[in-house]
Design a protein around this motif. Structure first.
Motif, PDB file in Angstrom:
ATOM      1  N   LEU A 198      -3.856   3.801  -0.351  1.00 52.81           N
ATOM      2  CA  LEU A 198      -3.151   3.409  -1.627  1.00 52.81           C
ATOM      3  C   LEU A 198      -4.297   2.801  -2.510  1.00 52.81           C
ATOM      4  O   LEU A 198      -4.150   3.231  -3.662  1.00 52.81           O
ATOM      5  N   LYS A 199      -5.133   2.139  -2.251  1.00 48.99           N
ATOM      6  CA  LYS A 199      -6.304   1.414  -2.905  1.00 48.99           C
ATOM      7  C   LYS A 199      -6.911   2.666  -3.668  1.00 48.99           C
ATOM      8  O   LYS A 199      -7.107   2.626  -4.834  1.00 48.99           O
ATOM      9  N   ASP A 200      -7.254   3.840  -2.828  1.00 50.28           N
ATOM     10  CA  ASP A 200      -7.922   4.933  -3.256  1.00 50.28           C
ATOM     11  C   ASP A 200      -7.175   5.648  -4.269  1.00 50.28           C
ATOM     12  O   ASP A 200      -7.491   6.035  -5.405  1.00 50.28           O
ATOM     13  N   TYR A 201      -5.954   6.080  -3.862  1.00 49.04           N
ATOM     14  CA  TYR A 201      -4.888   6.830  -4.825  1.00 49.04           C
ATOM     15  C   TYR A 201      -4.615   6.131  -6.099  1.00 49.04           C
ATOM     16  O   TYR A 201      -4.483   6.742  -6.988  1.00 49.04           O
ATOM     17  N   THR A 202      -4.335   4.687  -5.928  1.00 51.69           N
ATOM     18  CA  THR A 202      -3.848   4.046  -7.383  1.00 51.69           C
ATOM     19  C   THR A 202      -5.049   3.695  -7.976  1.00 51.69           C
ATOM     20  O   THR A 202      -4.800   3.006  -9.249  1.00 51.69           O
ATOM     21  N   ARG A 203      -6.155   3.550  -7.387  1.00 47.57           N
ATOM     22  CA  ARG A 203      -7.572   3.094  -8.078  1.00 47.57           C
ATOM     23  C   ARG A 203      -7.307   1.685  -8.386  1.00 47.57           C
ATOM     24  O   ARG A 203      -7.894   1.472  -9.493  1.00 47.57           O
ATOM     25  N   THR A 204      -6.872   1.080  -7.580  1.00 48.68           N
ATOM     26  CA  THR A 204      -6.641  -0.405  -7.660  1.00 48.68           C
ATOM     27  C   THR A 204      -7.605  -1.124  -7.279  1.00 48.68           C
ATOM     28  O   THR A 204      -8.094  -0.894  -6.163  1.00 48.68           O
ATOM     29  N   GLU A 205      -8.211  -2.073  -8.093  1.00 47.15           N
ATOM     30  CA  GLU A 205      -9.283  -3.117  -7.730  1.00 47.15           C
ATOM     31  C   GLU A 205      -8.718  -4.111  -6.922  1.00 47.15           C
ATOM     32  O   GLU A 205      -8.026  -4.909  -7.359  1.00 47.15           O
ATOM     33  N   ILE A 206      -9.266  -4.303  -5.491  1.00 50.42           N
ATOM     34  CA  ILE A 206      -8.625  -5.421  -4.748  1.00 50.42           C
ATOM     35  C   ILE A 206      -9.974  -5.917  -3.993  1.00 50.42           C
ATOM     36  O   ILE A 206     -10.749  -5.276  -3.289  1.00 50.42           O
ATOM     37  N   PRO A 207     -10.020  -7.404  -4.253  1.00 48.38           N
ATOM     38  CA  PRO A 207     -11.187  -8.017  -3.751  1.00 48.38           C
ATOM     39  C   PRO A 207     -11.212  -7.823  -2.282  1.00 48.38           C
ATOM     40  O   PRO A 207      -9.954  -7.921  -1.419  1.00 48.38           O
ATOM     41  N   ASN A 208     -12.406  -7.811  -1.418  1.00 48.90           N
ATOM     42  CA  ASN A 208     -12.318  -7.483  -0.004  1.00 48.90           C
ATOM     43  C   ASN A 208     -11.723  -8.688   0.746  1.00 48.90           C
ATOM     44  O   ASN A 208     -11.022  -8.434   1.609  1.00 48.90           O
ATOM     45  N   ILE A 209     -11.610  -9.723   0.173  1.00 46.98           N
ATOM     46  CA  ILE A 209     -11.057 -10.813   1.001  1.00 46.98           C
ATOM     47  C   ILE A 209      -9.585 -10.355   0.982  1.00 46.98           C
ATOM     48  O   ILE A 209      -8.841 -10.903   1.875  1.00 46.98           O
ATOM     49  N   GLU A 210      -9.013  -9.661  -0.090  1.00 47.22           N
ATOM     50  CA  GLU A 210      -7.393  -9.497   0.068  1.00 47.22           C
ATOM     51  C   GLU A 210      -7.035  -8.462   0.987  1.00 47.22           C
ATOM     52  O   GLU A 210      -5.746  -8.301   1.170  1.00 47.22           O
ATOM     53  N   ILE A 211      -7.989  -7.322   1.547  1.00 50.24           N
ATOM     54  CA  ILE A 211      -7.919  -6.480   2.273  1.00 50.24           C
ATOM     55  C   ILE A 211      -8.045  -6.740   3.775  1.00 50.24           C
ATOM     56  O   ILE A 211      -8.204  -6.176   4.396  1.00 50.24           O
ATOM     57  N   GLU A 212      -8.354  -8.135   3.936  1.00 51.42           N
ATOM     58  CA  GLU A 212      -8.427  -8.444   5.570  1.00 51.42           C
ATOM     59  C   GLU A 212      -7.031  -8.301   5.713  1.00 51.42           C
ATOM     60  O   GLU A 212      -6.056  -9.177   5.890  1.00 51.42           O
ATOM     61  N   ILE A 213      -6.683  -7.458   6.757  1.00 50.74           N
ATOM     62  CA  ILE A 213      -5.498  -7.057   7.178  1.00 50.74           C
ATOM     63  C   ILE A 213      -5.367  -7.929   8.690  1.00 50.74           C
ATOM     64  O   ILE A 213      -6.397  -8.294   9.604  1.00 50.74           O
TER      65      ILE A 213
END
Length: 192
Positions: free
Chosen positions: A151-166
């Motif tokens: 989704l991040k790649d597809y939408t080209r949404t900038e998401i800080p690494n801290i927020e993608i800690e699953i």
């Protein structure tokens, strides 16, 4: 099991009630990415981990213009009781009870031999074309990072690494949500 819906196909439309009795019609959600997260049955530990993990990351899905749904062949009443027991308020649980497994059949994830759906994630873009599919083992909790990174790649949404800690999340015996951060989300090898 029927053949898994291929990438690039237009997603079949469906209508289903969520755990709160709201009717959800896929075709009315054009403009939103959709995660169809199929799980075999409610009230099982791996399914609980799957839905709790998605629910914990709802703000991230919002940023990615995505609506996730948790689907299984359980009845509406069972989905309602289970979501209440888990304390889930945001994630919508959809019942694929009647006609039995019809949504799972349309997407090629129904297991005839068991009468349940496979554990699978199917991701649709905002036009509801299939952009990601994966079937997991019945005892395997799906890796949500795969979905987030697509989704991040597809939408080209900038998401800080801290927020993608699953985080992998479960309810403990006292009903509290307990989450464990997955260090692999930052590319760290947890085995070292």
């Amino acid at each position: 099991m029927e053949e898994l819906i291929p990438l690039g196909y237009e997603a079949p439309d469906f209508s289903s009630r969520d755990q709160n009795g709201k009717n959800v019609i896929l075709s009315t959600l054009i403009g939103k990415n959709i995660l169809l997260s199929f799980h075999p049955l409610a009230w099982t530990s791996v399914c609980q981990a799957q839905v709790n993990t998605i629910d914990t990351h709802m703000r991230l899905f919002d940023k990615l213009n995505t609506i996730p749904f948790a689907l299984s062949v359980d009845s509406y009443a069972s989905k309602k009781a289970w979501s209440d027991a888990l304390g889930i308020k945001k994630l919508q649980f959809l019942s694929d009870f009647w006609p039995h497994g019809s949504i799972a059949r349309q997407y090629g994830v129904f297991r005839e031999q068991d009468g349940i759906s496979s554990r699978a994630n199917i991701l649709l873009n905002e036009k509801h074309e299939v952009i990601f599919t994966k079937i997991y083992g019945l005892e395997e909790t799906p890796d949500l990072r795969e979905i987030i990174f697509v989704l991040k790649d597809y939408t080209r949404t900038e998401i800080p690494n801290i927020e993608i800690e699953i985080q992998r999340c479960m309810k403990d015996a006292l009903g509290r949500t307990v989450c464990i951060k997955d260090s692999r989300a930052k590319g760290i090898d947890a085995t070292n």
